[in-house]
Design an enzyme around this catalytic site. Sequence first.
Site, PDB file in Angstrom:
ATOM      1  N   ARG A 265      72.164  21.067  74.646  1.00 42.99           N
ATOM      2  CA  ARG A 265      72.442  21.891  76.217  1.00 42.99           C
ATOM      3  C   ARG A 265      73.734  21.852  76.550  1.00 42.99           C
ATOM      4  O   ARG A 265      74.177  20.759  76.494  1.00 42.99           O
ATOM      5  CB  ARG A 265      71.533  20.971  77.028  1.00 42.99           C
TER       6      ARG A 265
ATOM      7  N   GLU B 113      45.145  -4.206  82.215  1.00 45.34           N
ATOM      8  CA  GLU B 113      45.534  -5.632  81.193  1.00 45.34           C
ATOM      9  C   GLU B 113      46.349  -6.429  81.774  1.00 45.34           C
ATOM     10  O   GLU B 113      47.064  -7.239  81.206  1.00 45.34           O
ATOM     11  CB  GLU B 113      45.910  -5.079  79.850  1.00 45.34           C
TER      12      GLU B 113
ATOM     13  N   THR C 115      49.672  -1.821  85.408  1.00 43.76           N
ATOM     14  CA  THR C 115      48.483  -2.456  86.222  1.00 43.76           C
ATOM     15  C   THR C 115      47.452  -2.982  85.589  1.00 43.76           C
ATOM     16  O   THR C 115      47.103  -4.212  85.554  1.00 43.76           O
ATOM     17  CB  THR C 115      47.938  -1.601  87.240  1.00 43.76           C
TER      18      THR C 115
ATOM     19  N   GLY D 262      65.928  20.752  85.099  1.00 44.51           N
ATOM     20  CA  GLY D 262      64.921  21.325  85.666  1.00 44.51           C
ATOM     21  C   GLY D 262      63.961  21.472  84.642  1.00 44.51           C
ATOM     22  O   GLY D 262      62.790  21.648  84.658  1.00 44.51           O
TER      23      GLY D 262
ATOM     24  N   GLN E 200      76.052  11.281  81.351  1.00 41.49           N
ATOM     25  CA  GLN E 200      74.847  11.366  80.566  1.00 41.49           C
ATOM     26  C   GLN E 200      74.539  10.093  79.473  1.00 41.49           C
ATOM     27  O   GLN E 200      73.497   9.701  79.167  1.00 41.49           O
ATOM     28  CB  GLN E 200      74.697  12.793  79.886  1.00 41.49           C
TER      29      GLN E 200
ATOM     30  N   GLY F  80      36.526   1.885  82.243  1.00 39.73           N
ATOM     31  CA  GLY F  80      36.560   2.930  81.285  1.00 39.73           C
ATOM     32  C   GLY F  80      35.485   2.995  80.440  1.00 39.73           C
ATOM     33  O   GLY F  80      34.845   2.307  80.116  1.00 39.73           O
TER      34      GLY F  80
ATOM     35  N   ASP G 288      48.173  -7.011  85.910  1.00 39.73           N
ATOM     36  CA  ASP G 288      49.190  -6.487  86.659  1.00 39.73           C
ATOM     37  C   ASP G 288      50.548  -7.081  86.322  1.00 39.73           C
ATOM     38  O   ASP G 288      50.625  -8.363  86.218  1.00 39.73           O
ATOM     39  CB  ASP G 288      49.088  -6.814  88.304  1.00 39.73           C
TER      40      ASP G 288
END
Length: 659
Positions: A329, A439, A437, A416, A348, A189, A441
């Site tokens: 919803r 710092e 992954t 959707g 849900q 980085g 795995d």
Amino acid sequence: MQGDQLSCSHTSAHAVRRLPRFDVTLMEHYLDDLRPLKEEVYELFKQHPELLVKEEEGLSKEEHRELVRRCLHVILDAGYSPLSFLTKDQAKYFYLSELLALVDLSLTIKLGVQYSLWGGSVVNLGTERHRRAYFDDIDRFRLPGCFAMTELKHGSNVAGLQTEAVLDVHKDEWVVHTPDDGAIKWWIGNAAEDGRAATVFARLKVPAPDGSGALDDHGVHAFVVPLRDSSGNTLPGVEIHDCGYKVGLNGIDNGAIQFTHVRIPRENLLDRFATVDRSGRYSSPITSAARRFAATLGELTGGRVGLTAASVGVLKGALTIAVRYSAQRQQFGPPDGPEVAVLDYPSQQAKLMPMLATCYALMFAKNRLVQKYCEMKRTKDEALVADVHSLSAGLKAYTTTYVNTAIGVCRESCGGHGYASVNRLGALRSDHDIFQTFEGDNTVLLQQVAALLLKEYRDSFRGSPLMATWSYLKIWAQDSLPANPLVTHETDPSHLRDPSFLVRALRYRTARLLHTLAARLRKHSRRLGDFGAWNKCLMHVLALSRAHVECVMLEEALGAAERCVDPDCRRSLKALADLFALDRIHSDIIFRNDDYIAPEKAKAIQRLIEALCSELRGVAVPLVDSFAIPDHILRAPIGLSTTAVDPYGSYLEAAGFDG
């Protein structure tokens, strides 16, 4: 009030709401004692809306990187000193990582690369001389830098890195060199565009004292290596290439670095744990090479703490979107009746309520980790160093894996509309994925946790003082006993929600896995050797570490509920802790295989889980409202605090409708 409007929108025969409504402001204040920092930082971005990423616009990596730089400069220009936070007020540093996760995860990682990794390595692995030379320029981003550890061939196996730093005694310089393609530093980085210097992890080699011309290899050490001049041109012997587009985090300029006989002063060795004098003599206050290497890596645990904090921040955001959307919803309903809110359906609730309970447990465990880390930095206590190493590895691995799965469930829970880029769940999932992954795995980190638990377990039988503080290691004999047959069959909800039952059950599982793993390793090592035995038991190793982390999470969640003064808030926090524990007990077959939970008790636990999900549905929106994520930071039209009043207004506006 907003949460009340959302969660009261519809009633269902399936939704039994016995939990009292709590004051969202009281809950927010209980959860967050650094609110002023949150308000200040988020106000900065309210004043600069042009800096907030719009995922649907599809920025190029160059545009995104420039946006991230501008965001970082806004934070610095407002007077914040991230490197001072890291060195003097670590709780604020990690909280800043969490806050910025919902601004832009690329910004969070940019902060981590510049300050936790580059700055932290200089401060923690160097001496006062290095701090004086670099601190201010790193802090103000006048000296962007890199953390050049990972290589093309080696990532988690740091001890196997191949880059070399060979001392030229005659010129008093290190010669940093990439011996083959596998040793090219990769995924670094800040390297592709910004980095002007790097902490390079390389094998320290000095001429053998016998004058034979051979080199003594003292293993991997850290060196400050300049990469570019003030105009941004790479220096002689340094070759850097852009790693290109990634699955996510394209606001970070990851690069690959190759060194060809790059010369740096001998003083550029970060020499807190080892020094090399003018004659090439190597010395260290830590005589054991293994302990010296462990001490070096141990100073880098802050990165894992920061990732854990940021990951929890992502989970809070994803759940806020999914819970608010599901509460407003409406889908289907009884004949001749109104449609029912999606969150009123048990299916849900079964998706979202255990995740909400886990989010709270992770938040409290993360808070405990931050407290321990701060105390460790202050006291340098060896027991705390061991605890922080284990807990940071375990929590980082557990949290990031869990959150990555949870974001997908949140997307699915929003149907959707969760797939729309503007609602951010896709970008959060893509950007967060790599947290599993870097710092360390996650599979490797969980093995480190198990290795430490095994060491403490064996030491306890040798009469050695225990370094770790995990209670089930100290009371193994007590908690490893099978449950009383009457308790095994007990189905009363008051028993199933008793903290002593819940804690003892999770402790039992961890102790059982620890004991059986130790026995299996002893048996297999005789025939397969230590490596072969460990590999054969690897799934057992991972199960032990996850069980250990869940023990910590439950104890912190129950403790947080008990400490809460407001009775209404406390009841919701206790229900969340109970649901977290019961969900883990019910889903792990070890309890039934060991006859710890009889079949009728397992059925009672399943019924209680469903009841708790239904109860928590009634306060689900206030629970996510208590995270206090402002709409301009959340930026998902289906999850804004205004959706109860105007469910589709922001969404339609994002699509171009005038309204």
